[in-house]
Design a protein around this motif. Sequence first.
Motif, PDB file in Angstrom:
ATOM      1  N   PRO A 107     -26.957 135.663  39.871  1.00 49.83           N
ATOM      2  CA  PRO A 107     -25.696 135.521  40.609  1.00 49.83           C
ATOM      3  C   PRO A 107     -25.190 134.074  40.680  1.00 49.83           C
ATOM      4  N   ASP A 108     -26.082 133.078  40.546  1.00 48.15           N
ATOM      5  CA  ASP A 108     -25.652 131.675  40.631  1.00 48.15           C
ATOM      6  C   ASP A 108     -25.073 131.129  39.326  1.00 48.15           C
ATOM      7  N   GLU A 109     -25.011 131.972  38.306  1.00 43.90           N
ATOM      8  CA  GLU A 109     -24.440 131.531  37.018  1.00 43.90           C
ATOM      9  C   GLU A 109     -23.050 130.938  37.249  1.00 43.90           C
ATOM     10  N   HIS A 110     -22.791 129.750  36.650  1.00 48.57           N
ATOM     11  CA  HIS A 110     -21.508 129.106  36.905  1.00 48.57           C
ATOM     12  C   HIS A 110     -21.095 128.195  35.749  1.00 48.57           C
ATOM     13  N   ALA A 111     -19.797 128.210  35.449  1.00 45.53           N
ATOM     14  CA  ALA A 111     -19.233 127.247  34.495  1.00 45.53           C
ATOM     15  C   ALA A 111     -17.931 126.757  35.106  1.00 45.53           C
ATOM     16  N   ILE A 112     -17.650 125.467  34.989  1.00 46.59           N
ATOM     17  CA  ILE A 112     -16.436 124.957  35.649  1.00 46.59           C
ATOM     18  C   ILE A 112     -15.199 125.233  34.782  1.00 46.59           C
ATOM     19  N   PRO A 113     -14.029 125.444  35.427  1.00 45.95           N
ATOM     20  CA  PRO A 113     -12.810 125.778  34.687  1.00 45.95           C
ATOM     21  C   PRO A 113     -12.493 124.773  33.580  1.00 45.95           C
ATOM     22  N   ALA A 114     -12.694 123.471  33.848  1.00 45.14           N
ATOM     23  CA  ALA A 114     -12.357 122.462  32.832  1.00 45.14           C
ATOM     24  C   ALA A 114     -13.192 122.658  31.563  1.00 45.14           C
ATOM     25  N   ASP A 115     -14.468 123.003  31.726  1.00 42.88           N
ATOM     26  CA  ASP A 115     -15.338 123.210  30.550  1.00 42.88           C
ATOM     27  C   ASP A 115     -14.916 124.457  29.779  1.00 42.88           C
ATOM     28  N   LEU A 116     -14.579 125.518  30.532  1.00 35.56           N
ATOM     29  CA  LEU A 116     -14.127 126.754  29.875  1.00 35.56           C
ATOM     30  C   LEU A 116     -12.838 126.479  29.114  1.00 35.56           C
TER      31      LEU A 116
END
Length: 420
Positions: free
Chosen positions: A386-395
């Motif tokens: 559940p803690d999986e995360h990528a920041i919008p700028a990287d995406l």
Amino acid sequence: MTEKRVNSNRIATRIDELSYCSEPTAGGVTRLSFTKEFQMAQKLVEQWMNEAGMTVRRDDLNNLIGRYEGKNPHAPVILIGSHLDTVIEGGKYDGMSGIVAGIEIVAVLHNSGIVLENPIEVIAFCDEEGVRFHSTFLGSKAIAGTLTEEELQVVDENGISIASAIRNIGLNPLNYKNAARDSKDVLAYLELHIEQGPVLEEEGVACGVVTGIAGASRYSFRIEGFAGHAGTVPVALRKDALAGTSELILEIERLAKEYAPIVATVGKLTVNPGSSNVIPGEVIGTLDIRDTNEQRKNEVLKQIFQSCEEICTRRGLQCHFDKVMEAAPILCSDSIISVIESAIQKNNMRVIRLISGAGHDAMAMADLTKIGMIFVRCTKGISHHPDEHAIPADLGLGAEVLLDTVLQLTKNETIVKEKI
Ligand SMILES: [Zn+2]
């Protein structure tokens, strides 16, 4: 700084929206194939594909496919895809990032009135994780033409076969062959995916190019010693199976470091008889070893077996390894790797080459066409959690790289530079 063309916030918002298409869970996203949550997610994706100027269809394996027509409808198509299913209580970026980024770059073209020579299709694959039926890459195998009728007979824990699950949502599993594409009609397959590992974060770079997907070998092993009284047998006279296994595990770790980027893991141990006052007489364990270079993997395996032999002889133990699984590595196309590298540089990033230790739809698609993969940094490398995360700028940067890759592959860079 290159001007941004994609909308990173829209990518992030859409990934959030998809995460609500989930079974109720304590945390994370649970969306298995052929469920109502999955159909809900497909509806959203279909709507976004339509908004981006694509015509949308669903094949008989429940893959959702949006097509952005090219100037020449008969020109080979660029396929961009990833999976819409998740693991149980997984993250919201795994799979979804690639689908949403694919739609985003088509939206950029559509909104700028640009039609490329080649058609583009964005695919939301139906079952990559294989949680329900324990058979991975169902959708991508169907499109690659490698799915077999026997695979459709595999059942879930309630005895429902893949074929029945497909029938239950109104599709005809007997038409599975119609999902297959002809390699002549396909130019390449591209997939953007979160890294699911910590390398890009460590390197301080938003995205990287994947050179290949590691092949994996899995073994079960058994090390036999002699159980005895934990109080009465002097340590020097013991045949402690767990102490021997511990030495072996450290040797495996040493070899994996020496032969990096190979990875090797002893993930499960059963110690018998498993009592605090008995010397361990037997250990049953697992070895998982992965590399894109099969020769190197076989060399390391040979050394592991030799070390095990040496450790066991010295300690008076017996050892035995059984192969449980073997999957060949898949290499990304050299020409696409260099196109992605130049797209990364164009977006002012340092080129980091990575291998993927995890399987992806691209693995199945490699049977159909040449493949290329872009990895996007994810926080602490956490995934399937559940803690999986990528920041919008990287995406957003990942999508920019994907866009430039598509433009370069279709030789449309100049036209687009003038229009966007
Ligand atoms: Zn994935």
